[in-house]
Write a protein that holds these residues in place. Structure first.
Motif, PDB file in Angstrom:
ATOM      1  N   SER A  57      15.732  16.336  32.678  1.00  0.00           N
ATOM      2  CA  SER A  57      16.405  15.941  33.923  1.00  0.00           C
ATOM      3  C   SER A  57      17.742  15.256  33.736  1.00  0.00           C
ATOM      4  CB  SER A  57      15.492  14.994  34.715  1.00  0.00           C
ATOM      5  OG  SER A  57      14.262  15.591  35.042  1.00  0.00           O
TER       6      SER A  57
ATOM      7  N   GLU B 261      16.755  22.860  39.533  1.00  0.00           N
ATOM      8  CA  GLU B 261      16.766  21.870  38.465  1.00  0.00           C
ATOM      9  C   GLU B 261      17.308  20.524  38.947  1.00  0.00           C
ATOM     10  OE1 GLU B 261      16.955  25.930  36.681  1.00  0.00           O
ATOM     11  OE2 GLU B 261      18.047  24.878  38.270  1.00  0.00           O
TER      12      GLU B 261
ATOM     13  N   ASP C 229      10.132  13.307  31.499  1.00  0.00           N
ATOM     14  CA  ASP C 229      11.114  13.686  32.515  1.00  0.00           C
ATOM     15  C   ASP C 229      12.570  13.515  32.086  1.00  0.00           C
ATOM     16  OD1 ASP C 229       9.288  14.491  34.441  1.00  0.00           O
ATOM     17  OD2 ASP C 229       9.046  12.464  35.240  1.00  0.00           O
TER      18      ASP C 229
ATOM     19  N   HIS D  46      17.268  19.400  42.123  1.00  0.00           N
ATOM     20  CA  HIS D  46      16.276  18.850  43.044  1.00  0.00           C
ATOM     21  C   HIS D  46      15.105  18.250  42.277  1.00  0.00           C
ATOM     22  CE1 HIS D  46      12.824  18.853  45.802  1.00  0.00           C
ATOM     23  NE2 HIS D  46      13.718  18.666  46.761  1.00  0.00           N
ATOM     24  N   ASP D  47      14.630  18.956  41.271  1.00  0.00           N
ATOM     25  CA  ASP D  47      13.484  18.468  40.498  1.00  0.00           C
ATOM     26  C   ASP D  47      13.842  17.211  39.710  1.00  0.00           C
ATOM     27  OD1 ASP D  47      12.072  20.598  41.482  1.00  0.00           O
ATOM     28  OD2 ASP D  47      12.222  21.805  39.650  1.00  0.00           O
TER      29      ASP D  47
END
Length: 508
Positions: A456, A310, A452, A312-313
């Protein structure tokens, strides 16, 4: 491997340096590992010569403001003894009682295949049409709600993340408001000037959060008139002088606190202390590690054990803006005395017939042109100059062109805005391509695209206190700030905030 430090800071930009300074002031040992041969990160200042004496020009971050949302950078400048280096960004003669409060005229220029329409104005930008005003009012209302309720309110409602800024404008048709072309042009300029990215690439939710964090639309667009913005002041020796002065403070207590040429490629948390491994093979041990780079750049560092997918994304989803920063030198600041090139214009939205009575400020925003923004960049010593931003898709195209072609294109744009003197008085051209900088991967800051933010933000924003490896690893940057996100003040806020958490953890 050398001694074990309490804190390893990866990155010598303002965020990392602020965190390092606060940790050192709290009695912790600190080492800053910087991949470049200089401090400052996205602050980059060149020392040049004018009339036989040194003068300074910024090729990265330029401005700080003097209001509550810019308090962190303003206070740091004062703490470092640099307040005397501050000087106001030029807006005009500023003579009290003079017409238009002494303000020179700014330009708003829209280019398309058929025509180039330029409007001169002083004060706040207002759309010409009632529909445009209503849509702008809707935007201001959303910003006020974001400021009052915060990101969590929008998160719980699931609002505005799944549409881009451009799609939000289009959706106004569903509300019976058919956006006129001027609204599209204005939104395009705001996105390209503020994010160095087009409106179709930015989540509307991030757009609202970003602008709200800097104090709203006025602060986002104004210099100092009619309200204080984040672009009000510059530093005589450039913004990099802030980073360099912090570095001097750090080295005064520990000469080895700054290490140049140390590009960190891996972080090993399999043991205690943690180990930072650099491209040159050196290894540095620390009880805690702060990675103070943009999220995208931080993703290039391998960790052992691996970070959650999560995180990294989320970092991968935060795209960097793309910028070519150009600087043009002139014989004189001729635009300041241009009183007849533009006569009719707007003063706080009202039509007037002598808007350039105080000359031109050099501040221009453009839509549809190769450049998106120009500003007066005369140094504190008086060296005449103007900068121009090339951003987003244009910046990506420009990086493969020759410097001569880029210079000619910028010059032609300035001629279109400011007349033939922009050509006859031009004495030099310089540029910096942030798009190809391996330690920035773009500039000025990162942004989330549609869809996003909600998935995020908890892995990026410090208000959610993301931490890893049992609290031994943290990330911070200008992009993680709740105040002045994306600005230098946001970087300082993030550095201060994450330092407080590291200190608490290590002293527990």
């Amino acid at each position: 491997m050398d001694e074990t430090y309490d804190v390893i800071v990866v990155g010598g930009g303002l965020c990392g340096l602020t965190a390092a300074l606060r940790c050192q002031q709290a009695g912790l040992s600190v080492v800053v590992l910087e991949g470049r041969d200089r401090l400052g990160g996205r602050s980059y200042t060149k020392t040049e010569t004018w009339q036989g004496k040194p003068t300074w020009f910024d090729f990265g971050a330029h401005f700080i403001g003097h209001d509550d949302r810019q308090k962190d950078i303003w206070d740091l400048v004062k703490e470092l003894g640099l307040k005397g280096d501050l000087f106001p960004q030029y807006e005009g003669p500023e003579q009290p009682g003079e017409k238009f409060d002494g303000q020179a005229a700014n330009l708003l220029s829209v280019w398309n295949a058929n025509q180039r329409a330029t409007t001169a104005y002083v004060g706040t930008i207002f759309p010409d049409s009632l529909l445009g005003t209503l849509i702008l009012g809707e935007l201001i209302g959303l910003l006020a709600l974001m400021d009052q309720e915060g990101l969590n309110h929008f998160w719980q409602k699931g609002w505005y993340d799944d549409v881009s800024v451009l799609q939000w404008v289009d959706h106004q048709k569903e509300n019976g408001l058919d956006p006129p072309p001027e609204v599209y042009s204005l939104i395009d300029m705001l996105c390209r000037v503020g994010f160095s990215a087009p409106a179709n690439e930015i989540s509307m939710l991030w757009f609202l959060y970003y602008i709200s964090s800097s104090g709203g639309l006025d602060a986002f667009t104004n210099l100092r008139y009619p309200s204080q913005g984040a672009q009000g002041y510059r530093l005589r020796r450039g913004t990099q002088s802030i980073a360099e002065t912090v570095g001097e403070r750090l080295r005064a207590k520990d000469f080895g606190a700054i290490r140049y040429g140390k590009k960190v490629t891996a972080l090993d948390f399999s043991g205690d202390p943690a180990v930072a491994i650099c491209a040159d093979g050196s290894r540095h041990a620390g009880r805690a590690v702060l990675v103070a780079t943009s999220p995208q750049l931080a993703n290039a560092i391998k960790t052992n054990p691996a970070l959650p997918a999560e995180r990294h994304d989320a970092a991968a989803a935060m795209r960097n803006g793309q910028t070519v920063m150009t600087l043009c030198h002139f014989k004189t600041p001729f635009w300041r005395s241009l009183t007849s090139l533009y006569t009719e214009g707007k003063f706080n939205g009202k039509d007037v017939d002598d808007i350039s009575a105080n000359g031109l400020s050099g501040n221009a925003m453009l839509s549809g042109a190769p450049i998106v923004w120009t500003m007066d960049n005369v140094s504190d010593e008086g060296a005449p100059a103007m900068f121009a931003f090339v951003v987003a898709d244009e910046a990506l195209k420009w990086k493969d062109k020759s410097p001569r072609v880029r210079e000619e294109t910028v010059r032609d744009c300035l001629v279109a805005l400011y007349g033939e003197q922009a050509k006859t008085e031009m004495t030099g051209y310089e540029e910096y391509l942030w798009t190809t900088d391996p330690f920035a991967l773009g500039c000025p800051a990162g942004h989330f695209g549609p869809g996003d933010v909600l998935k995020s933000m908890k892995h990026i924003l410090l208000e959610y206190d993301p931490q890893y490896m049992g609290g031994r690893l943290r990330f911070a940057s200008s992009e993680s700030a709740s105040l002045s996100n994306g600005y230098m003040s946001g970087a300082v806020w993030s550095g201060k905030t994450v330092a407080e958490r590291i200190i608490k953890t290590l002293k527990a």
